[in-house]
Every structure is written in structure tokens, then in C-alpha cells.
Design a protein around this motif. Structure first.
Motif, PDB file in Angstrom:
ATOM      1  N   LEU A   1       3.616  -9.048   7.759  1.00 23.33           N
ATOM      2  CA  LEU A   1       4.198  -8.178   6.735  1.00 23.33           C
ATOM      3  C   LEU A   1       3.125  -7.326   6.071  1.00 23.33           C
ATOM      4  O   LEU A   1       3.339  -6.134   5.809  1.00 23.33           O
ATOM      5  CB  LEU A   1       4.935  -9.028   5.694  1.00 23.33           C
ATOM      6  CG  LEU A   1       6.215  -9.733   6.179  1.00 23.33           C
ATOM      7  CD1 LEU A   1       6.789 -10.618   5.075  1.00 23.33           C
ATOM      8  CD2 LEU A   1       7.257  -8.705   6.621  1.00 23.33           C
ATOM      9  N   VAL A   2       1.982  -7.928   5.778  1.00 17.77           N
ATOM     10  CA  VAL A   2       0.880  -7.162   5.179  1.00 17.77           C
ATOM     11  C   VAL A   2       0.413  -6.071   6.133  1.00 17.77           C
ATOM     12  O   VAL A   2       0.153  -4.926   5.724  1.00 17.77           O
ATOM     13  CB  VAL A   2      -0.279  -8.118   4.802  1.00 17.77           C
ATOM     14  CG1 VAL A   2      -1.521  -7.324   4.401  1.00 17.77           C
ATOM     15  CG2 VAL A   2       0.141  -9.034   3.663  1.00 17.77           C
ATOM     16  N   ALA A   3       0.323  -6.393   7.437  1.00 20.39           N
ATOM     17  CA  ALA A   3      -0.090  -5.389   8.417  1.00 20.39           C
ATOM     18  C   ALA A   3       0.933  -4.257   8.506  1.00 20.39           C
ATOM     19  O   ALA A   3       0.569  -3.074   8.576  1.00 20.39           O
ATOM     20  CB  ALA A   3      -0.277  -6.050   9.778  1.00 20.39           C
ATOM     21  N   ALA A   4       2.246  -4.613   8.494  1.00 16.23           N
ATOM     22  CA  ALA A   4       3.284  -3.574   8.526  1.00 16.23           C
ATOM     23  C   ALA A   4       3.211  -2.701   7.282  1.00 16.23           C
ATOM     24  O   ALA A   4       3.353  -1.464   7.350  1.00 16.23           O
ATOM     25  CB  ALA A   4       4.663  -4.218   8.661  1.00 16.23           C
TER      26      ALA A   4
ATOM     27  N   SER B   1       1.752   2.337   4.808  1.00 13.66           N
ATOM     28  CA  SER B   1       0.996   3.009   3.743  1.00 13.66           C
ATOM     29  C   SER B   1       0.023   4.022   4.327  1.00 13.66           C
ATOM     30  O   SER B   1      -0.182   5.103   3.755  1.00 13.66           O
ATOM     31  CB  SER B   1       0.250   1.957   2.911  1.00 13.66           C
ATOM     32  OG  SER B   1       1.160   1.060   2.296  1.00 13.66           O
ATOM     33  N   LEU B   2      -0.607   3.693   5.460  1.00 14.30           N
ATOM     34  CA  LEU B   2      -1.530   4.640   6.081  1.00 14.30           C
ATOM     35  C   LEU B   2      -0.818   5.923   6.483  1.00 14.30           C
ATOM     36  O   LEU B   2      -1.347   7.029   6.276  1.00 14.30           O
ATOM     37  CB  LEU B   2      -2.190   3.996   7.301  1.00 14.30           C
ATOM     38  CG  LEU B   2      -3.266   2.942   7.027  1.00 14.30           C
ATOM     39  CD1 LEU B   2      -3.740   2.323   8.331  1.00 14.30           C
ATOM     40  CD2 LEU B   2      -4.442   3.551   6.261  1.00 14.30           C
TER      41      LEU B   2
ATOM     42  N   ASP C   1      -6.503  -1.986  -3.440  1.00 17.01           N
ATOM     43  CA  ASP C   1      -5.821  -2.766  -4.479  1.00 17.01           C
ATOM     44  C   ASP C   1      -4.486  -3.299  -3.980  1.00 17.01           C
ATOM     45  O   ASP C   1      -4.108  -4.445  -4.258  1.00 17.01           O
ATOM     46  CB  ASP C   1      -5.611  -1.893  -5.723  1.00 17.01           C
ATOM     47  CG  ASP C   1      -6.920  -1.475  -6.373  1.00 17.01           C
ATOM     48  OD1 ASP C   1      -7.951  -2.116  -6.072  1.00 17.01           O
ATOM     49  OD2 ASP C   1      -6.915  -0.496  -7.153  1.00 17.01           O
ATOM     50  N   LEU C   2      -3.748  -2.458  -3.215  1.00 11.34           N
ATOM     51  CA  LEU C   2      -2.451  -2.895  -2.702  1.00 11.34           C
ATOM     52  C   LEU C   2      -2.614  -4.055  -1.722  1.00 11.34           C
ATOM     53  O   LEU C   2      -1.873  -5.048  -1.786  1.00 11.34           O
ATOM     54  CB  LEU C   2      -1.740  -1.718  -2.028  1.00 11.34           C
ATOM     55  CG  LEU C   2      -0.378  -2.036  -1.392  1.00 11.34           C
ATOM     56  CD1 LEU C   2       0.605  -2.499  -2.454  1.00 11.34           C
ATOM     57  CD2 LEU C   2       0.162  -0.816  -0.653  1.00 11.34           C
ATOM     58  N   MET C   3      -3.580  -3.938  -0.817  1.00 17.10           N
ATOM     59  CA  MET C   3      -3.791  -5.007   0.151  1.00 17.10           C
ATOM     60  C   MET C   3      -4.273  -6.290  -0.527  1.00 17.10           C
ATOM     61  O   MET C   3      -3.880  -7.394  -0.165  1.00 17.10           O
ATOM     62  CB  MET C   3      -4.802  -4.575   1.218  1.00 17.10           C
ATOM     63  CG  MET C   3      -4.294  -3.482   2.158  1.00 17.10           C
ATOM     64  SD  MET C   3      -2.840  -3.986   3.112  1.00 17.10           S
ATOM     65  CE  MET C   3      -1.524  -3.147   2.186  1.00 17.10           C
ATOM     66  N   ALA C   4      -5.154  -6.139  -1.522  1.00 15.23           N
ATOM     67  CA  ALA C   4      -5.612  -7.328  -2.250  1.00 15.23           C
ATOM     68  C   ALA C   4      -4.445  -8.010  -2.950  1.00 15.23           C
ATOM     69  O   ALA C   4      -4.320  -9.240  -2.941  1.00 15.23           O
ATOM     70  CB  ALA C   4      -6.694  -6.940  -3.256  1.00 15.23           C
TER      71      ALA C   4
END
Length: 435
Positions: A18-21, A26-27, A152-155
Motif C-alpha cells: 500500500l505504501v508503494a502504491a 504520489s510520484l 513526510d508522507l512516506m514517513a
């Protein structure tokens, strides 16, 4: 891998996916936003250049416009401006914005940077070309800002995933705690610990399993009690048969031998010659030999005192008799005070343990001291015989007497342990105390 580990691994894998998606989505959004900002910056820079040139015409000498233009211009965000004078061909740039607070890594910039763009505006004053203004898109500030936001979002996403995994691990630990209890009880059942129970569980999924385990323990406990009762009945029946055989030997063989000796004495008294008297003596000697064998059989089949006298008295008399008959080893008997009187089968077994242990010590140990101790705990009769002799040869097979005693103790539901070493041999026996 344990069930808990597999569940946590799956959850973490799903969270990372989910984090990777989220990162990929986001990219793509950031790439479009940075491209739009860069185009807007270039458009703003173009309008600024045109407005500045228009303002300077008429207010600044024509030959000074190209020299003063870089000083009058201010670079907007997301664009860079360069002024090229045809007279000297140098590129001069107005002061731009400061460097962003944190530059993005190169790999991130390569992922989100838009295609490079460049615009050339010719500068014509009084109908003569004086140079041109070079406007290029500058995505650097946007990339730096996007990197901070993305970081910040990924953290935050990773922290949320780890927090969720921690909460799930805690919930699993609480939820699977009864499984550890059930496992412990099943392990105890394999070791023969059948008394304790798991009891009802609040978890509806595990409550039936706990109930089945408790029923299994109860059934095994009942089966063990039934088996012990049957084994004790076997021992009691064997003792009864031995007692009956001993009684028959005593009641039938004794009078016959007595009569034979009387007849031999009478024959000797009335013998007409020496040969007849000698034959009478031989008959009397044979009768005495048969009597000795009969007494040995009676003692082996059924010690007379067991069941007739208290067990401490029987054991004490037996040890005292050994000490009178043998000068070495010395016997030390310790019997706990206040012992209850055991049932007849247990009393006979304890006597046989003492008899077999002391016989082996006399025959094989070459010991100076044999210590004997008898006591009880809440569930067992316990006896220890320890000598300071040379121990049992490990290559020597176990004798028939010790093997028979081990089998009897096992049938009684007890256990026999033999420990031999350079400092002597120790026999430890435990028999269950019957209600």
C-alpha cells in the motif's frame, strides 16, 4: 515460522504494498504538478521580461537597455532568465531566488522532473536587434518541495503501518495467549500431568478446543486410574495366589514332614541292625533338607510377618537379622515417624525392595555402609537404599531379582530408579499411596 509471525509478515507485506502504491500515485501527481508549475513560471518570466523591456524603452537610452535589463529583472520561481547582448555575446542573469532549504536526491529529481523547456525572446530596439532573452524552466524548487512532502508522507505512512502492525501484534498476543495455555496443558498431559484443567475461555474460537482438551485430560486420568486399579488387582491376585500356595505348603507339607521324621525316629529306635539305623538317619536328614527348602519357599512366597506386624517393625527386624548374620556392611535404617500403615500389597512391595536391595549389596557391592530410608509424601511411599560400594558394572545385565522388582513396582503404578557410579549404588523407589 509461527502463526503470529506469518500473520505479521502478511500484514507488513500488505502495508508495504500500500505504501508503494501510494508512493507511485504520489510520484505521478507530483510530476504533473511540477510540470505545470514550471510552465507557469516560464510564462510569468516571459510576461515579466516583456513588461520590463516596455517600461525601459523611452526611459533608458537605447544603448543602455541590454546592459541594465539584467538588473531590472527579477527571476520568478520555477524559471531562469538569461540576457545575451549581441555586442559582447555574454550571458548575464538577474539575481535569482536562494537555494531551497533541502535539495532532493538526484534519483528523486530524475523521477519527477519534467522535460526541459527553453524560450528565446529577441530584443529589438528602434528596429535593430540588440540581443535576446533566454527563459528556461527551473523545476528545482518544486522538486525540493515535492521531496519534503513525499518524505513526510512516506514517513507518516510507514509509521502508521508499523503502529498498525504493533497493535495487531499486541492483539494477536492477547488473542493467542490461551493457545499457549492449551499447549502447556497438552505438554503436561504427555508428561503424565493430568490433574489440572484449562477451564472455560472467553474466546469463542478457542473455547471448544480448551473444552476438548479438558475432556481428554479427564478421560486419560480416568483411564490411568482404571489401569492402576487393574494393575493393583493383578498384584493383589498374584499375592493372594502366593499366599494360598504358601498356606498349602505349610498346611500340607509341614505335617507330612513331621510324620516322616517321627517314622524315621521310630525306625531308628527299633532297628534290628546298624544298616537299618543308618537308613533311618538318612531318611531323617532328607526330611530335614526338604523342611529347609520348604521354609525357604515359604519365606520367598510370603514373609510371615508382613501383614501381621506393623511395617516399621517388620523392616527393623529384617535389618537387625542381617546385621547379626553379617559383620559387613553396616546397615543404617531410617524410618520416618508417624507413618501410616500401608495396604498389604504396598507393604509387601516395600519389604521386597528392601530385601532385593540389601541382597544385591551383600552379593556385589563390597560396601562398608548401606543406608536405608523410608518416608512418605502426599502422593507416594518412598524408599532409598544407598551403599558406598563399587557400584554396578555397566556391562553387567540387570539381574532377574531387580527386573522382577521393577515389573512389580510398575504394576503398582510406581517407579524404580537405579543410579550406579564409582561411589556406590542408589535405589530409589516410589509407590502411590492408595486412598
Amino acid at each position: 515460522m509461527t502463526l503470529r509471525g506469518r500473520i505479521l509478515t502478511v500484514i507488513l507485506a500488505v502495508q508495504m504494498l500500500l505504501v508503494a502504491a501510494l508512493a507511485l500515485g504520489s510520484l505521478d501527481r507530483l510530476r504533473r504538478d511540477i510540470a505545470a508549475e514550471t510552465r507557469m513560471g516560464a510564462d510569468t518570466a516571459r510576461a515579466l521580461v516583456l513588461a520590463t523591456i516596455g517600461t525601459m524603452q523611452g526611459a533608458v537610452p537605447a544603448d543602455r537597455i541590454m546592459a541594465l535589463l539584467p538588473e531590472r529583472l527579477t527571476e520568478p520561481r520555477h524559471a531562469r532568465i538569461g540576457v545575451v547582448d549581441v555586442l559582447d555575446g555574454t550571458l548575464r542573469q538577474p539575481p535569482g531566488p536562494g537555494d531551497p532549504r533541502a535539495r532532493a536526491p538526484g534519483w528523486f529529481g530524475a523521477l519527477v522532473a519534467p522535460a526541459p523547456s527553453e524560450t528565446r525572446l529577441p530584443v529589438i530596439i528602434d528596429g535593430r536587434p540588440r540581443g535576446y532573452v533566454l527563459i528556461t524552466g527551473d523545476p528545482g524548487p518544486g522538486i525540493a518541495r515535492a521531496w519534503r512532502d513525499m518524505r513526510d508522507l512516506m514517513a507518516l505512512a510507514v509509521a502508521a503501518a508499523l503502529a498498525q502492525a504493533g497493535l495487531i501484534a499486541l492483539a494477536l498476543s492477547q488473542g493467542l495467549r490461551p493457545v499457549a495455555l492449551i499447549e502447556d496443558r497438552l505438554s503436561g498431559m504427555t508428561r503424565g500431568e493430568l490433574e489440572s484443567r484449562i477451564g472455560p475461555l472467553p474466546q469463542p474460537d478457542l473455547a471448544p478446543l480448551a473444552a476438548h482438551a479438558d475432556r481428554l485430560a479427564q478421560a486419560l486420568e480416568q483411564a490411568r486410574a482404571d489401569r492402576l486399579r487393574l494393575q493393583q488387582q493383578i498384584v493383589a491376585r498374584a499375592d493372594a495366589e502366593r499366599k494360598a500356595i504358601a498356606r498349602d505348603l505349610h498346611d500340607e507339607m509341614g505335617p507330612c514332614l513331621f510324620g516322616l521324621r517321627v517314622e524315621a525316629d521310630a525306625l531308628r529306635a527299633q532297628a534290628p541292625d546298624a544298616a537299618t539305623a543308618q537308613a533311618a538317619d538318612q531318611i531323617a536328614a532328607i526330611a530335614e533338607q526338604i523342611a529347609r527348602v520348604n521354609r525357604a519357599l515359604l519365606d520367598d512366597l510370603r514373609p510371615v510377618a508382613v501383614g501381621q506386624l506393623p511395617l516399621p517393625v517388620v523392616l527393623g527386624d529384617y535389618v537387625d537379622d542381617l546385621q547379626r548374620r553379617f559383620a559387613r556392611p553396616r546397615f543404617a535404617l531410617e524410618i520416618a515417624s508417624g507413618l501410616p500403615e500401608p495396604d498389604e500389597a504396598t507393604a509387601l512391595t516395600l519389604f521386597r525392595i528392601l530385601q532385593e536391595g540389601t541382597t544385591n549389596a551383600l552379593r556385589h557391592a563390597d560396601a562398608d555402609l548401606v543406608r536405608i530410608r523410608l518416608w512418605t509424601d502426599p502422593a507416594h511411599w518412598r524408599m532409598i537404599l544407598a551403599d558406598d560400594g563399587k557400584g554396578i558394572d555397566p556391562d553387567r545385565p540387570e539381574g532377574t531379582g531387580l527386573t522382577g522388582m521393577r515389573e512389580r513396582i510398575t504394576l503398582m503404578g510406581g517407579r524404580l530408579q537405579v543410579d550406579a557410579g564409582p561411589s556406590g549404588t542408589t535405589l530409589q523407589a516410589a509407590l502411590p499411596r492408595l486412598p
